[in-house]
Design an enzyme around this catalytic site. Structure first.
Site, PDB file in Angstrom:
ATOM      1  N   LYS A  30      50.170  85.937  -8.930  1.00 29.65           N
ATOM      2  CA  LYS A  30      50.086  84.804  -9.868  1.00 29.65           C
ATOM      3  C   LYS A  30      49.682  85.295 -11.264  1.00 29.65           C
ATOM      4  O   LYS A  30      49.178  86.421 -11.412  1.00 29.65           O
ATOM      5  CB  LYS A  30      49.074  83.788  -9.337  1.00 29.65           C
ATOM      6  N   TYR A 254      33.733  90.636 -40.376  1.00 27.65           N
ATOM      7  CA  TYR A 254      33.401  89.268 -40.776  1.00 27.65           C
ATOM      8  C   TYR A 254      31.933  88.959 -40.534  1.00 27.65           C
ATOM      9  O   TYR A 254      31.347  89.416 -39.545  1.00 27.65           O
ATOM     10  CB  TYR A 254      34.265  88.280 -39.991  1.00 27.65           C
TER      11      TYR A 254
HETATM   12  C1  LIG Z   1      43.855  84.138  -6.414  1.00 24.51           C
HETATM   13  C2  LIG Z   1      43.789  83.938  -4.959  1.00 24.51           C
HETATM   14  C3  LIG Z   1      43.737  85.047  -4.089  1.00 24.51           C
HETATM   15  C4  LIG Z   1      43.550  86.471  -4.562  1.00 24.51           C
HETATM   16  O1  LIG Z   1      42.203  86.649  -4.929  1.00 24.51           O
HETATM   17  P1  LIG Z   1      41.622  88.067  -5.405  1.00 24.51           P
HETATM   18  O2  LIG Z   1      40.160  87.857  -5.484  1.00 24.51           O
HETATM   19  O3  LIG Z   1      42.229  88.332  -6.749  1.00 24.51           O
HETATM   20  O4  LIG Z   1      42.036  89.063  -4.409  1.00 24.51           O
HETATM   21  C5  LIG Z   1      43.853  84.794  -2.712  1.00 24.51           C
HETATM   22  N1  LIG Z   1      43.949  83.524  -2.246  1.00 24.51           N
HETATM   23  C6  LIG Z   1      43.941  82.447  -3.064  1.00 24.51           C
HETATM   24  C7  LIG Z   1      44.033  81.084  -2.473  1.00 24.51           C
HETATM   25  C8  LIG Z   1      43.853  82.613  -4.449  1.00 24.51           C
HETATM   26  O5  LIG Z   1      43.827  81.548  -5.248  1.00 24.51           O
END
Ligand SMILES: *Cc1c(COP(=O)(O)O)cnc(C)c1O
Length: 382
Positions: A30, A254
């Site tokens: 994702k 800044y």
């Molecule tokens: C993002 C997510 C993962 C992966 O999590 P990590 O901590 O990055 O390994 C797995 N399951 C779900 C439901 C998620 O939302």
């Protein structure tokens, strides 16, 4: 310049497989594979044997489907109202998180005159997405609720897996097992999934049939207070575009929040908060380099950020580097083998996950692999 080491991603995938040898290793890609680039990362993982991918949204899933026609693609955020046809056409498997979503998917299956694959997502204590144990009981009892739905996966998600001693891990496992006891008779072929990256390290009780690592594949450390089990996969470098000699009292950046205490040398680097180098990594004169503010690694030295981070630039104090070692045009590492993404996260008051997903689109990107050669993305100003 952003370099993604696809061999490191592959090595990290194999670390997951070795740690959970009884389970299939899926991959969470994702948010553009946590900023690394979904398509090149997923292609390499598929070449390593990964056949199950997880995205957050249908649009990500459709883009992945175009690149990898043969793999299973789960959509973690579930089924958005009115979008079922889109999921079906792209061959996506929604992680259904409510009885309403299940009803919409069932209706789509009836409309299309076919059975449609789905995951059933249960909440076990995170209280984000997922159905309840009572929903599981209803689905187990009432066959009509899942008519036309081919339940391939039953899943839940852990809230505290980064801390192996946290009592919520066992509590969630217990509740998930209750759900599984209810549903297994109705869906004997469904596979089971609970573990994210840190969950992989909680031991075999948490592995079930399929593990779902994300951040670990990309070199982040998913374990709080323990050594990183994964290899860094991302290097971010910024070019030195100016060198300045300062006198005592001269201010940098800044708001003039950093001032030289004596004669000092400053290198100006071509990366800023528009590139995801968070403004929180700036440092005022009063703050100690060991505690706060970003760092760069250049000419073999680790040097502190000086002053505020601007949109397109930041300054580092290179007074400790012998004169003549740094020239305009040299590259400084901001994230990489010497400066971990987790350390950058800590110094910015956040976590490595957010540093990765913030990686800017403006960097020139390079994907490197011993076996498969390097490929440069065309263009890019840096
Ligand atoms: C993002 C997510 C993962 C992966 O999590 P990590 O901590 O990055 O390994 C797995 N399951 C779900 C439901 C998620 O939302």
């Amino acid at each position: 310049m952003l370099t993604v080491d696809l061999d490191a991603v592959a090595a990290n995938y194999n670390i997951v497989k070795a740690t959970a040898p009884g389970a299939e290793a899926g991959a969470v890609v994702k948010a553009d594979a946590y900023g690394l680039g979904m398509v090149p990362v997923a292609r390499r993982l598929a070449a390593e044997g990964c056949g199950s991918f997880f995205v957050a949204e249908a649009r990500e899933g459709a883009a992945l489907r175009a690149a990898l026609p043969g793999v299973t693609i789960y959509v973690l955020n579930g089924l958005f109202p009115g979008t079922a046809a889109l999921y079906r056409e792209a061959g996506l498997v929604p992680c259904l998180a409510s009885i309403d979503e299940l009803a919409e998917w069932r209706a789509e299956a009836a409309r299309a005159g076919t059975r449609l694959p789905a995951a059933l997502h249960f909440d076990s204590g995170l209280n984000r997405l997922g159905m309840s144990a009572a929903d599981a009981a209803a689905i187990a009892e009432e066959g009509a609720l899942s008519a036309g739905v081919d339940v391939r996966l039953i899943m839940s998600h852990l809230a505290c897996a980064d801390d192996a001693a946290h009592p919520q891990n066992a509590a969630q496992l217990g509740l998930f097992r209750t759900v599984l006891d209810l549903l297994r008779p109705r869906f004997p072929a469904a596979r089971i999934s609970l573990a994210n990256s840190p969950g992989v390290f909680l031991g075999p009780d948490y592995h079930f049939d399929l593990v779902r690592p994300g951040v670990g594949l990309y070199g982040g450390n998913p374990l709080t207070g323990r050594a990183a089990p994964f290899r860094p996969a991302v290097t971010v470098e910024a070019r030195v575009i100016a060198l300045r000699q300062l006198s005592a009292g001269d201010a940098v950046g800044y708001s003039a929040s950093w001032r030289a205490r004596g004669p000092a040398r400053i290198a100006v680097l071509a990366a800023g908060y528009a590139d995801g180098y968070l403004r929180a990594l700036g440092r005022t004169s009063g703050e100690k380099a060991q505690e706060k503010g970003g760092q760069a690694h250049i000419a073999g030295y680790t040097v502190p950020v000086a002053g505020r981070v601007s949109m397109d630039m930041l300054a580092v104090d290179v007074s400790a580097v012998p004169e003549g070692l740094i020239r305009r045009g040299d590259m400084a590492e901001l994230i990489g083998p010497n400066i971990s993404v987790d350390d950058v996260g800590l110094r910015a008051g956040t976590i490595g996950y957010e540093i990765l997903t913030s990686l800017g689109r403006r960097y020139m990107r390079r994907y490197v692999s011993e076996a498969h050669g390097a490929s440069d993305e065309p263009g890019g100003p840096i």
